[in-house]
Design an enzyme around this catalytic site. Structure first.
Site, PDB file in Angstrom:
ATOM      1  CD  GLU A   1     -31.976 -67.570 -57.868  1.00 40.52           C
ATOM      2  OE1 GLU A   1     -32.374 -68.001 -56.783  1.00 40.52           O
ATOM      3  OE2 GLU A   1     -31.656 -68.317 -58.809  1.00 40.52           O
TER       4      GLU A   1
ATOM      5  CE  LYS B   1     -30.232 -77.096 -66.248  1.00 37.32           C
ATOM      6  NZ  LYS B   1     -29.765 -75.707 -66.028  1.00 37.32           N
TER       7      LYS B   1
ATOM      8  NE  ARG C   1     -26.976 -72.452 -51.234  1.00 36.63           N
ATOM      9  CZ  ARG C   1     -25.908 -73.124 -51.644  1.00 36.63           C
ATOM     10  NH1 ARG C   1     -24.725 -72.895 -51.096  1.00 36.63           N
ATOM     11  NH2 ARG C   1     -26.010 -74.043 -52.587  1.00 36.63           N
TER      12      ARG C   1
ATOM     13  CB  THR D   1     -33.830 -70.013 -53.394  1.00 36.35           C
ATOM     14  OG1 THR D   1     -33.467 -69.049 -52.416  1.00 36.35           O
ATOM     15  CG2 THR D   1     -32.581 -70.526 -54.082  1.00 36.35           C
TER      16      THR D   1
ATOM     17  CE  LYS E   1     -28.565 -69.764 -62.330  1.00 34.93           C
ATOM     18  NZ  LYS E   1     -29.444 -70.355 -61.326  1.00 34.93           N
TER      19      LYS E   1
ATOM     20  CB  SER F   1     -26.793 -68.104 -56.200  1.00 36.27           C
ATOM     21  OG  SER F   1     -28.012 -68.038 -56.927  1.00 36.27           O
TER      22      SER F   1
ATOM     23  NE  ARG G   1     -24.976 -70.844 -60.043  1.00 36.96           N
ATOM     24  CZ  ARG G   1     -24.882 -71.200 -58.782  1.00 36.96           C
ATOM     25  NH1 ARG G   1     -23.761 -70.957 -58.119  1.00 36.96           N
ATOM     26  NH2 ARG G   1     -25.871 -71.796 -58.161  1.00 36.96           N
TER      27      ARG G   1
END
Ligand code: G1P
Ligand code: ZN
Length: 572
Positions: free
Chosen positions: A392, A154, A525, A373, A405, A394, A311
């Site tokens: 989110e 990333k 999804r 998203t 996040k 998720s 997460r």
């Protein structure tokens, strides 16, 4: 720093090809210009370039992608870059390659997490704190690791956040045109201990991956209050790091600084293959933690984080807090937390996230933004000071403290809240619903579908969108159907095709979209939600409450006919 919209491949070289430079140890450094050809499919997805390890290990594959990043850094000379990853298989080798390429491409200084480790939120924090030009994070997030697993790269920009689409598209164009990459010939840089090394004219600083992040957390949260909670003797916690990157962060912050007893953090040693597990904190993949929280002797609070630490999953004793509800609870109580005591400027959620936070925003008179998203869509809103919290469904929650996040941040937010309120998680949640109503919510994933029928299913649904309004499914009638498009209120950029939304006369909602992060086939999804204002009905099983909507989703999209599947693979 600005980013050229048309990031053409490197035109300005900092040194003549094949030049020798002398590093501070007096070693000559040779730079190789390696001839290469483009690979197909190096377009970054929802969250960077994510592929099987075997794909990344092909000769030149990683190098091509990394070389394609440098031209989007306009002022490379004198620039600082942040580098680290979630410790998964191939992390260590890739870091050495990237260091040698950074040196050959004129980067002045690279800060690397010790052992090549940096969680995604910590990397964001370090980019911001050290005013770096950007960062490269090696992770495939919650996807499995190991030789048969996934790897990923990333690129984050100077604000600490994921590169926006204009930048990822520029990188992608570079991958299409690449003919050559530059790499220094140099032995591996030792990364086991903090310290400074020279790689040619570039400085490599090995930093403690936890220190800057822990300091930021200490500024946001009331560490004394959390310490007192752990010391009270009336509170036990279990944090499951799933053998991924948050282990060292959780040991250092929860156990060493906040006084949680040793053993609070389980699976806290990062492993290259995450112990064979799937480092995704949800009801399916963090089963052991969920079971522990539903046992008779359950602790009061449970939490987990994913492969790269961005997460979070929040559990109370015999209680699961959906990420959508978690965001709403944090928004409703932010004024109790030192870092947010002045209130929130606004909130944002991704479109498929439940509307629980919208209700808090309306009650508090603050703006609520609905974005596509992916965390990158929050960046502009955070930078412009329009929102303070965002999240989110998720299992992603965060704020303006970094531009990613942040798993452990969400856990600390909850701990601070529990330290102030001194009430069980389930009571806190019930009270929240009593005030704002409950948004029953679930997501059904159909993983590893054959890509063609999956795409055909959504295309066909797309064609029928105009005919759905007024049609009846079970006891509900469709009141609205569209394909979500978003105009960024800050820079005016438009993103279309972000998911099909179907709304019903009772305001229940279904969303269909295909995953942008999978590496195997296609993943459908299906997001389902229904609002229940009456507290007398707040204690039910979401799958039961949503059964009619689940059936309607199957019928509307003809899921079984297109995919052959009769049930989802993962329900969260
Ligand atoms: C998934 C999540 C999305 C999240 C992304 C990166 O993307 O749904 O909310 O931002 O992972 O963690 P998807 O696979 O749905 O494209
Ligand atoms: Zn992640």
């Amino acid at each position: 720093m600005t980013f050229p919209a048309s990031g053409r491949l490197l035109v300005k070289l900092n040194r003549p090809a094949g030049a020798q430079t002398i590093d501070t140890n007096g070693h000559a450094m040779k730079i190789d210009n390696v001839t290469t050809t483009p690979f197909d499919g190096q377009r970054p997805g929802t969250s960077g370039l994510r592929k099987k390890v075997s794909v990344f290990r092909q000769p030149h594959y990683l190098e091509n992608f990394i070389q394609s990043i440098f031209p989007v850094l306009e002022d490379r000379e004198g620039a600082t870059l942040i580098l680290g990853g979630d410790g998964r298989y191939h992390n260590a080798d890739a870091i050495q390659v990237i260091l040698r390429m950074a040196a050959a491409n004129g980067i002045a200084r690279v800060l690397v997490g010790r052992g090549g480790i940096l969680s995604t939120p910590a990397a964001s924090c370090v980019i911001r704190k050290h005013r770096a030009a950007g960062g490269i994070i090696l992770s495939a997030s919650h996807n499995p690791g190991g030789p048969q697993g996934d790897f990923g790269v990333k690129f984050n920009i100077a604000n600490g956040g994921p590169a926006p689409e204009s930048v990822t598209e520029a990188i992608y164009r570079n991958t299409r045109e690449i003919r050559e990459y530059r790499i220094a010939v140099h032995p591996p840089v030792p990364l086991e201990r903090p310290g400074t090394h020279a790689l040619g004219t570039m400085t490599v600083e090995v930093i403690d991956p936890v220190a800057d992040y822990a300091e930021l957390m200490e500024r946001l949260f009331d560490f004394d209050a959390i310490h007192a909670l752990f010391n009270s003797g009336a509170f036990r916690m279990r944090f499951d790091a799933l053998h991924a990157v948050t282990g060292p962060y959780a040991h250092a912050i929860l156990e060493q600084r906040l006084g949680a007893p040793p053993g609070t953090v389980v699976h806290g040693t990062p492993l290259e293959d995450f112990g064979g597990g799937h480092p995704d904190p949800n009801l399916v993949y963090a089963r052991e933690l969920v079971d522990a929280l539903f046992r008779a002797d359950a602790p009061d609070f449970g939490a987990a984080s994913d492969g790269d630490g961005d997460r979070n999953m929040i559990l109370g004793r015999r209680c699961f807090v959906t990420p959508s509800d978690s965001l709403a609870v944090l928004a409703a109580n932010a004024h109790l937390i030192p870092g947010y005591r002045l209130g929130l400027r606004g909130v944002a959620r991704s479109m498929p996230t439940s509307r629980a936070v919208d209700r808090v925003a309306a009650a508090h008179g603050i703006d609520c933004y609905e974005t596509p998203t992916g965390w990158k869509f929050f960046g502009n809103l955070l930078d412009a000071g329009r929102v303070t919290l965002c999240g989110e469904e998720s299992f992603g929650t965060g704020s303006d403290h970094v531009r990613e996040k942040d798993g452990l941040w969400a856990v600390l937010f909850w701990l601070n809240l529990l330290a102030v309120k001194r009430e069980p998680v389930n009571k806190l949640l019930r009270n929240h619903w009593r005030t704002f109503g409950r948004d029953y919510y679930t997501r059904h994933d159909y993983e590893a579908l054959a890509p063609e029928p999956a795409h055909a299913m959504l295309e066909e649904l797309h064609k029928r969108l105009g005919t759905l309004t007024g049609r009846r499914y079970g006891e509900r009638t469709v009141s609205f159907a569209d394909d979500f498009a978003y105009t960024d209120p800050v820079d005016g950029s438009v993103s279309t095709g972000q998911g099909i939304r179907i709304r019903f006369d009772d305001d229940a909602r279904i969303v269909f979209r295909l995953s942008g992060t999978g590496t195997e086939g296609a993943t459908l999804r299906v997001y389902l939600e229904r609002f229940e204002p009456d507290p007398a009905h707040h204690g039910q099983d979401p799958q039961r409450v949503l059964a009619g909507l689940i059936a309607a989703a199957g019928e509307i999209a003809q899921i079984q006919a297109h995919t052959g599947r009769t049930a989802p693979t993962v329900i969260t």
